[in-house]
Design an enzyme around this catalytic site. Structure first.
Site, PDB file in Angstrom:
ATOM      1  N   GLU A 160      -1.063 -11.652  -0.496  1.00  8.11           N
ATOM      2  CA  GLU A 160      -0.381 -12.479   0.883  1.00  8.11           C
ATOM      3  C   GLU A 160      -0.503 -14.184   1.482  1.00  8.11           C
ATOM      4  O   GLU A 160      -1.575 -14.139   1.137  1.00  8.11           O
ATOM      5  CB  GLU A 160      -0.778 -11.697   1.607  1.00  8.11           C
ATOM      6  N   LYS A 165       6.412  -7.967   6.854  1.00  2.21           N
ATOM      7  CA  LYS A 165       5.421  -6.655   6.475  1.00  2.21           C
ATOM      8  C   LYS A 165       5.483  -6.298   8.121  1.00  2.21           C
ATOM      9  O   LYS A 165       5.718  -6.650   9.124  1.00  2.21           O
ATOM     10  CB  LYS A 165       3.950  -7.568   7.082  1.00  2.21           C
ATOM     11  N   CYS A 221      -0.475  -6.181   2.521  1.00  3.61           N
ATOM     12  CA  CYS A 221      -1.765  -5.401   2.810  1.00  3.61           C
ATOM     13  C   CYS A 221      -2.144  -3.816   3.829  1.00  3.61           C
ATOM     14  O   CYS A 221      -1.445  -3.145   3.226  1.00  3.61           O
ATOM     15  CB  CYS A 221      -2.025  -6.920   3.238  1.00  3.61           C
TER      16      CYS A 221
HETATM   17  C1  ACM Z   1      -4.698  -6.990   6.053  1.00  5.03           C
HETATM   18  O1  ACM Z   1      -3.024  -6.433   6.095  1.00  5.03           O
HETATM   19  N1  ACM Z   1      -4.070  -8.504   5.890  1.00  5.03           N
HETATM   20  C2  ACM Z   1      -5.324  -6.443   6.255  1.00  5.03           C
END
Ligand code: ACM
Length: 266
Positions: free
Chosen positions: A38, A109, A142
């Site tokens: 990420e 995300k 993530c």
């Molecule tokens: C995350 O979502 N970077 C823990």
């Protein structure tokens, strides 16, 4: 096909240096699909919205996506990577899937983690699945690993490999949940986490490594160290992810009873 992860320690704000490091690391391996962490080119811990605005880029159209496409061409591979995507006034914690011919898929995300909620706009695109030839690939980022619905929605669209760029800070959790995501969806998962420390805001974030590749039966096919760079790829057979049978009489997708879940969910 071969799938792999690149685990390394991005330097905050040093986009060119991070892109060069990934280019160097990729010369050490061979894969059809690479997954990078990420926010791999910018680093993670933005001290302000202004700092994020300065480092975010359009995707496609920005230098990070352009370099990823060039790397995909040079290595004749596909690459999934997390980046800060600028789209008009909004900035997303995004992931792109690129190949030799350009951008293939983009994801923003959906489940924002911790201070990300003060910086990024929440994702507004469906969970994407793209056919790259040897396999259908789905994208998560993530913290999405906490939500079974996210991986499920990729698997129900046919994802055989779930690519999961990450900047994990809670030790051990995603290594467990992503094994479960692999088992319950009978799909391969590739988590690319970062290593290193960022302490730019008065808070220290330690990134936890242990990038991993999991098979549809839950076997861990590869796992990186906690605190060292690693580029690793393994051979997988995506056909294993197309067969959802657990026993002769149990197909875990055919056995689902969504008419009962709807009363409880959402
Ligand atoms: C995350 O979502 N970077 C823990």
């Amino acid at each position: 096909m071969r799938v792999g992860y690149v685990q390394f320690a991005p330097e905050f704000g040093e986009v060119e240096r991070n892109l060069d490091r990934v280019a160097e690391l990729l010369t050490g391996g061979q894969a059809d699909l690479w997954v990078l962490p990420e926010l791999f080119a910018t680093g993670y811990q933005f001290a302000s919205a202004r700092e994020l605005e300065f480092l975010a880029e359009p995707a496609p159209g920005g230098r990070t996506t352009a370099r990823l496409i060039a790397l995909a061409r040079e290595s004749n591979s596909h690459i999934v990577a997390g980046l800060a995507e600028q789209a008009g006034k909004r900035i997303y914690n995004a992931a792109v899937l690129v190949g030799p011919s350009g951008l293939v898929a983009r994801y923003r995300k959906v489940h924002l983690f911790y201070e990300e909620k003060h910086l990024f706009a929440p994702g507004d695109l469906p969970f994407p699945v793209a056919d790259i030839g040897p396999a259908k690939v789905g994208l998560l980022v993530c913290y999405d690993h906490f939500f079974p619905e996210a991986a499920r929605s990729l698997a129900l669209q046919g994802a055989e490999v779930i690519a999961h760029p990450a900047n994990l800070v809670m030790p051990g959790l995603a290594q467990l949940t992503m094994r479960v995501r692999a088992i319950e969806n009978r799909a391969f998962t590739v988590t690319a986490n970062r290593i290193g420390v960022e302490a730019r805001t008065g808070e220290t974030l330690r990134f936890t490594g242990l990038s991993q590749i999991v098979a549809p039966n839950g076997d861990v096919l590869a796992q990186a160290p906690q605190d060292a760079e690693e580029v690793r790829a393994v051979e997988i057979d995506p056909a294993q992810a197309r067969d959802k049978h657990l026993t002769r009489l149990n197909d875990v997708f055919a056995d689902r009873r969504p008419e009962f879940y709807r009363r409880l969910v959402g």
